[in-house]
Design a protein around this motif. Structure first.
Motif, short mmCIF file in Angstrom:
data_model
loop_
_atom_site.label_atom_id
_atom_site.label_comp_id
_atom_site.label_asym_id
_atom_site.label_seq_id
_atom_site.Cartn_x
_atom_site.Cartn_y
_atom_site.Cartn_z
N GLN A 133 9.88 2.27 15.54
CA GLN A 133 8.25 2.14 15.58
C GLN A 133 7.64 2.42 14.28
N GLY A 134 6.45 1.88 14.16
CA GLY A 134 5.89 2.36 12.92
C GLY A 134 4.41 1.75 12.76
N TYR A 135 4.10 1.53 11.51
CA TYR A 135 2.78 0.95 11.27
C TYR A 135 2.91 0.00 10.19
N VAL A 136 2.30 -1.25 10.02
CA VAL A 136 1.96 -2.12 9.08
C VAL A 136 0.72 -1.97 8.41
N LEU A 137 0.73 -1.30 7.17
CA LEU A 137 -0.54 -0.88 6.44
C LEU A 137 -0.74 -1.88 5.32
N ASP A 138 -2.10 -2.06 4.82
CA ASP A 138 -2.37 -2.75 3.70
C ASP A 138 -2.27 -1.84 2.49
N ARG A 139 -2.60 -2.17 1.14
CA ARG A 139 -2.64 -1.63 0.03
C ARG A 139 -3.29 -0.17 0.00
N ASN A 140 -4.32 -0.23 0.74
CA ASN A 140 -5.23 0.71 0.80
C ASN A 140 -4.99 1.79 1.98
N LYS A 141 -3.83 1.52 2.76
CA LYS A 141 -3.35 2.30 3.73
C LYS A 141 -4.17 2.21 4.85
#
Length: 821
Positions: free
Chosen positions: A32-40
């Motif tokens: 599991q986890g998260y996909v984040l952009d450059r600004n989190k």
């Protein structure tokens, strides 16, 4: 043919062994986890897959993803999205533990992802398919993806001019307002029930018979559709014969992050419109499920045009192992439509809303079941098998004479008996696809190959004597239908395409398709005056190959050149094999399928956050067109002869450009974002050769319609729009302009008295739509179609549901309230 037919049961045996081996599989880990952009910040809607498996999920609103029931070991995650660069990361899953892995999207992907957020109802509405999909190669082809979730449009009645507003050159027939049947075409082809497209739903054929009677009497409700995939021209090698290409409705998928997800949309509108769409889906362990019910009814804008339509769908899938997934689904539709019939030109000018037919009805029960098996043979090779069926009917009852013949009581006060026509379709087929990546000469290439089997049976009963009433019923007054035909189709095909990476920027994709096709018509054509049955028995068997090649060159990260050459054909249909009359009519014993090819060349891309474009040109050669000529027999008596007699060529330009000036000039805005777009199609469709013949004074007079314009092919189709987005509010304005066309190959300038032939004038229509989302789960949508209340028509019908002019709907509105839980 025998060898190809043995492949499918052999595969099923192999898959059964895989299932058996999977029985001992005991998953024990979680990733599991998260996909984040450059600004989190969370990146929603990103696809996360496990390489070498069939496991795939989309990130939720918080950017999260979750894979349960994984066996211990090392996995490679791949993060993808349409228009995004791929990104891979590895993770080690431990027995009985939850492994966490957060993925930060790189700068280049972040910029594109941000476009999806700030201009989601603008630049994100239209995209293109990737070079390589789940089970097909798209490199070098002209492709378009219509994302309906980002679209401001009247999805309740499947308003096609709005749905395809950013798909240049799409011609739409607007001959009835229910949206039950979508009639679209491209490149000078006929929009008649989309029959020049290979029409599919979730990759499964849904037309009556793609080879013998390729008319699509069913399409899913657009509220249930996630996206529409359209591949022009170059689709013929991988998907089938039609010159128009592939039109695939991809339905919404179940939620992957919760056991139950509910969506409900309730709508009302003009002329008694009421619609309710409700869906439920989710994931529990290895199971996923999704289903919806959709019902709408209305009185219709024209007199005698009421309708009621039900659509239902259910799907379930089971993850046998990380490499094997099995799913089943079924679609069911049932509709009853009152058909107001056609109008003469004078009636249309007087009052386009009027109707001279009160007793015409149309009914379509449609059932499409299918089973899908996905199997990952290795990290680089996948198999996909679809086994599908179609159990459906097409029923009509009415007074179908020319509009100049009034449907009024006779001298005795009695109405004429109505005519009943009924088709029953019983089809089944299967399609096995393989896609594999391999290395050669230091580069990675891709092979796509497959086999297809189709068997179709149509029971056609026509010209039955119905009652003299006005309601919908199919009660036959006589013992038998004068026309009773058995129509059969068998098709076996094999195809292969290979994408060669000649350099990091340049690909070349040659391909071939082998077709083996049989179709036949047999049975009673009519009763003679003495009661003897007149029989017809026609059949065709043939085998041939189609070839094609596509290429793609990435000029830069934001721009690509593409081009392809692809052969196609239009099969001899049941109508071609059925005589128009028993006597004085002959069918050429050497009648052949129409054959031809399409050439595409274009330049497409997306620059930074504010510009999307696709500029292309095409050339479509449609050879061996089938038609009927008058001939004289040995006794100098005229007869009709159906044969291959003509060739037409369509050439033109298709252009789509969209720009967000706010982003281009300021980057960010506190007052919202604006995107402006133009979708343009210029077509020159002409007959290069189309012989004609008439008899005058006992002599045959021959001519040729060379250089005449192809019917139903306007030279210009333009759609111009504006999207405004402010936070969760969107507003879309659309102007639709279509040039004039002819309804017949003779290019008749003065309409006939029965209105079946004549010009189709140019027209323009404006639409306005808006939507608002609140609290992430509530939505409000509203719109006005045909804002200026234009009177126009797109079709002159020679038969049912006319005959005559079929007016398009006048101004109307809709309001929708929705919730997602």
């Amino acid at each position: 043919m025998q060898v190809l037919l043995r492949l499918i049961p052999l595969l099923l045996i192999c898959l059964s062994s895989f299932v058996g081996r999977a029985a001992d599989y005991k998953p024990s880990g979680t990733l599991q986890g998260y996909v984040l952009d450059r600004n989190k910040q969370p990146a929603e809607g990103i696809t996360v897959s496990l390489i070498g498996t069939v496991r795939q999920v989309s990130t939720g609103p918080d950017g999260s993803y979750l894979f349960k029931n994984l066996s211990p070991g090392r996995y490679v995650l791949i993060v993808t999205g349409v228009g995004l660069q791929t990104q891979e990361q590895s993770a080690e899953v431990t027995s009985g533990q939850a492994t966490s892995l957060n993925i930060t999207i790189s700068e280049s992907v972040q910029e594109l992802q941000e476009v999806k957020v700030v201009a989601s109802t603008g630049l994100h509405e239209r995209e293109v398919l990737p070079e390589v999909g789940q089970n097909a190669i798209y490199a070098g082809k002209k492709t378009e993806v219509v994302n309906l979730g980002a679209l401001d449009a009247n999805l309740i009645t499947n308003n096609s001019r709005q749905v395809f507003s950013k798909t240049p050159g799409v011609m739409v027939w607007e001959s009835e307002g229910s949206g039950m049947q979508v009639g679209v075409a491209v490149r000078g082809l006929s929009p008649n029930r989309s029959w020049e497209f290979n029409v599919r739903q979730n990759g499964v054929d849904i037309s009556s018979d793609p080879f013998g009677y390729p008319e699509a009497y069913y399409n899913p409700p657009m509220q249930a559709v996630d996206r529409i995939e359209l591949i022009r021209g170059g689709a013929s090698l991988q998907y089938g014969p039609q010159f128009g290409g592939l039109l695939n409705y991809v339905l919404k998928k179940p939620a992957t992050d919760k056991p139950i997800a509910v969506e409900s949309q309730q709508s009302v509108g003009s002329y008694g419109l009421f619609s309710t769409y409700n869906s439920v889906g989710g994931s529990a362990g290895r199971w996923q499920y999704f289903g919806y019910v959709d019902y709408r009814r209305a009185d219709g804008w024209r007199d005698n045009s009421r309708y009621s339509i039900f659509n239902g769908f259910a799907s379930v899938s089971y993850l046998v192992s990380n490499r094997l997934k099995i799913g089943a689904e079924v679609s069911r539709a049932y509709s009853v439509n009152q058909q107001p019939g056609g109008l003469t030109d004078a009636q249309f000018a007087q009052n386009a809303r009027q109707s001279a037919r009160t007793r015409n009805w149309f009914n379509v029960p449609w059932t499409v079941p299918s089973v899908t098996v996905d199997y990952a043979l290795s990290d680089r090779t996948r198999l996909n098998l679809k086994v599908h069926g179609l159990f459906s009917e097409r029923n009509q009852i009415g007074f179908v004479s020319a509009i100049t013949n009034a449907d009024v009581p006779n001298a005795g006060g009695q109405l004429a008996n109505r005519t009943i026509d009924r088709d029953t379709y019983r089809n089944w087929g299967s399609e096995l696809r393989l896609i594999s990546q391999y290395n050669a000469l230091g580069r990675q290439h891709t092979l796509s190959a497959g086999v297809k089997y189709f068997n179709g049976f149509t029971d056609r009963r026509q010209q039955g004597k119905g009652d003299t009433g006005s309601d919908f019923n199919l009660t036959l007054q006589d013992a038998a239908y004068p026309r009773a035909l058995a129509l059969r189709t068998t098709n076996v095909a094999a195809f292969a395409e290979n994408l060669f990476r000649l350099s990091p920027r340049w690909t070349l994709t040659p391909g071939v398709r082998i077709e083996m096709l049989d179709n036949s018509v047999a049975g009673r054509y009519s009763f003679a005056a003495n009661g003897i049955e007149n029989q017809v028995d026609q059949s065709r068997s043939r085998a041939f190959a189609l070839f094609g090649v596509g290429t793609e060159y990435k000029l830069a990260t934001f721009a690509t050149f593409y081009g392809n050459y692809s052969q196609a054909y239009r099969p001899v249909t049941f109508g071609d094999l059925t005589p128009a009359a028993l006597t004085d009519f002959v069918i050429d014993p050497n009648l052949q399928d129409a054959r031809g090819y399409t050439i595409d060349a274009g330049f497409r891309g997306a620059y930074r956050k504010f510009l999307n474009f696709d500029l292309g040109a095409y050339y479509l050669s449609y050879d061996n067109r089938i038609g009927t000529l008058t001939r004289l027999d040995a006794s100098n008596r005229p007869y009709q002869y159906r044969t291959n007699l003509g060739r037409s060529v369509s050439k033109g330009v298709e252009a789509y450009v969209e720009i967000d000036p706010v982003v281009a000039l300021a980057g960010r805005s506190k007052v919202g974002y604006v995107s402006l777009f133009a979708s343009l199609g210029f077509t020159d469709a002409r007959y290069l050769n189309l012989p004609t013949a008439t008899v005058a004074n006992g002599q045959l007079v021959e001519g040729n319609l060379q250089d005449k314009q192809v019917e139903n092919a306007p030279r210009f189709i333009g759609r111009f729009g504006l999207n405004y987005t402010y936070r969760t509010f969107t507003l879309t304005a659309l102007l639709n302009r279509v040039g004039s066309a002819y309804s017949d190959a003779n290019n008749t300038e003065t309409a006939t008295a029965n209105a079946q032939t004549g010009p189709i004038p140019a027209y323009q229509v404006m639409d306005l739509s808006a939507s608002l989302r609140l609290a992430g789960r509530y939505s409000f949508k509203a719109g006005i179609n045909n804002l200026t209340d234009e009177r126009y028509f797109t079709r002159r019908a020679g038969g049912y549901p006319g005959p005559g002019i079929l007016p398009a709907d006048a101004r109307n509105f809709y309001v929708t309230v929705g919730v997602k839980l």
